[in-house]
Structure formats: structure tokens, C-alpha cells
Enzyme design. Structure first.
Site, PDB file in Angstrom:
ATOM      1  CD  GLU A 133       0.451  -5.757  -2.629  1.00  0.00           C
ATOM      2  OE1 GLU A 133       0.426  -4.797  -2.290  1.00  0.00           O
ATOM      3  OE2 GLU A 133       1.498  -6.281  -3.381  1.00  0.00           O
ATOM      4  N   GLY A 192       0.734  -1.183   0.131  1.00  0.00           N
ATOM      5  CA  GLY A 192       0.055   0.021  -0.016  1.00  0.00           C
ATOM      6  C   GLY A 192       0.717   1.262   0.144  1.00  0.00           C
TER       7      GLY A 192
END
Length: 258
Positions: free
Chosen positions: A131, A108
Site C-alpha cells: 500500500e 487486502g
């Protein structure tokens, strides 16, 4: 605010993600506070924003895994939407936003920096989309903005391998505009912001809009957007003052955002 702070320095606003004990990781509370701060920026007096993280170790280390680890499918989609809505608001803010990346910009954090117009980073910066190593995809726009910034091939390599890249590689592939020391990072960001703020603010805003709206269109459609925004500048005092000063071989002392 507890986890997101805002300071005004003349025409320049500085937003800081302030959660150093968690390496400035993004949870729902931080995202909502960032959204609130963005809503409260005075766009009449603020011409450039700088976005950074507190401390020297991390810009934003990613989304908060402790929060994400217990999410259901529908909760995961909602969390992604919360982040995407805030990042999209940042990306489409009328004024330019500079990311001053101090350390980790992972997951993020990398996606947050990609939502900014310009990225400069410290020598110890580290970028990545890790991720898939956690069993998920990037969820805050990483699959879209990274490919648009560094190219599809490099974006796929970074995402598929969950590999991190250092500042030098980030600069080489065009992910960042400049590298500087940790000590000079904010000063360099402010120098760049000041340089932008001295130009005609309406024209800067129109240029950002033309780039953002035209980038996904074919050229014939995109240049129409540019033509209309170009034409709109001729209704402004800034245009009249800027061109008058040029013809008279003087400098505009100050643009007035009108």
C-alpha cells in the site's frame, strides 16, 4: 452469487472469491457479498470453513484500485470500515477458518488471509502489503494482524518497504502453516478441515474463543477466560462421550455438537 460462491461438503463449507478476470480483487460489491455469505453459513452443521480464490493465479490480489483511486477522505474511511467489518466478522466467526492461498495474496488479500485462523498456500503464493507504494496505508487490518502474526519488526519491514515475500519466506516467518502444490492445495485444506471437524465442535469453538479473546490481555486476565470456557465444556455430551471413550479405551464414533 456472482463474485462469491459457497459450497457445502459435509461439515465443511468452502467460500470462493470468484472474480478471476480481476485476480479476485476486492471491491465494495465483493465485500458485501462475502458478508452476506458469512451471515448465511449454518453454524449448527458447518464445523470448518475454507476460504480461497478462483483460479490458480490469485487468492485475492488486493482491494480494487480502480475503485479506490477516486475516493475522498471520508469515502476512504468508509471503504476501510466496510472491509474491516467483514474481516472482523470472519476472524470472530465461532468456527475455524482455513485460508487456502492460491497465488497472489497482496494488500487486502494478505489482510483477508490474516483474518483466517490457519493459512496454507501453494508454491506460487506471494504475500505482501504494497500500500505505501500507492500512497496509502493498509486499510483492512494489515497494520494490526500482520504484526501480531509475524512480529512487529518483520511486519514493519514488509509494510514500510512494500516488499512481497514468496511462499518459502512466508512459511519461515510463520505467516503460513504449510506449503503444497497448486494441484493439491484444496485437497490439503479439506484434509486439515476434516481432521478438525472430527473433534468435539463445542470444544474447538471454545478453544478459538479462548485464543482470540485472550491474546490481547495480560496472562492473569487471559487464563480466567480459559478457565470459564474449560468449565463450560463439562456441561456437554461431547465431553462425557469423549472421556468415557478414553477411559474405556475406545474411540468416539461421532461428536454431536451438544
Amino acid at each position: 452469487m456472482e463474485f462469491v460462491t459457497y459450497e457445502q461438503d459435509g461439515f465443511i463449507g468452502v467460500i470462493t472469491i470468484n472474480r478471476p478476470k480481476a485476480l479476485n480483487a476486492l471491491n465494495t460489491k465483493v465485500l458485501k457479498l462475502l458478508d452476506k455469505v458469512l451471515n448465511e453459513v449454518d453454524l449448527k452443521t458447518t464445523r470448518v470453513l475454507i476460504l480461497t480464490g478462483s483460479g490458480s493465479k490469485s487468492f485475492v490480489a488486493g482491494a480494487d484500485i480502480s475503485e479506490m483511486s477516486i475516493l475522498t477522505k471520508s469515502e476512504g474511511e468508509l471503504f476501510g470500515k466496510v472491509g474491516n467489518d467483514v474481516f472482523r466478522k470472519l476472524e470472530t466467526l465461532p468456527i475455524p477458518v482455513i485460508a487456502a492461498v492460491n497465488g497472489f495474496a497482496l494488500g487486502g488479500g494478505c489482510e483477508l488471509s490474516l483474518s483466517c485462523d490457519i493459512r496454507i498456500c501453494s508454491e506460487n503464493a506471494l504475500f505482501g502489503q504494497p500500500e505505501v507504494g500507492l500512497g496509502i496505508t493498509p486499510g483492512f487490518g494489515g497494520t494490526q494482524r500482520l504484526a501480531r502474526t509475524v512480529g512487529i519488526g518483520k511486519a514493519k519491514e514488509m509494510i514500510y518497504t512494500a516488499s512481497n515475500i514468496k511462499a518459502e519466506e512466508a512459511y519461515r516467518i510463520g505467516l503460513v502453516n504449510k506449503i503444497c502444490s497448486s494441484e493439491e492445495l484444496i485437497n490439503e485444506a479439506k484434509k486439515l478441515a476434516l481432521k478438525i471437524s472430527r473433534n468435539a465442535p463445542i470444544a474447538v469453538k471454545a478453544s478459538k474463543r479462548a485464543i482470540n479473546e485472550g491474546i490481547s490481555l495480560n496472562m492473569d486476565e487471559a487464563i480466567v477466560i480459559e478457565e470459564k470456557l474449560f468449565g463450560s465444556c463439562f456441561e456437554t455430551e461431547d465431553q462425557k462421550n469423549g472421556m468415557k471413550a478414553f477411559l474405556e479405551k475406545t474411540k468416539v464414533e461421532k461428536f454431536f455438537n451438544r
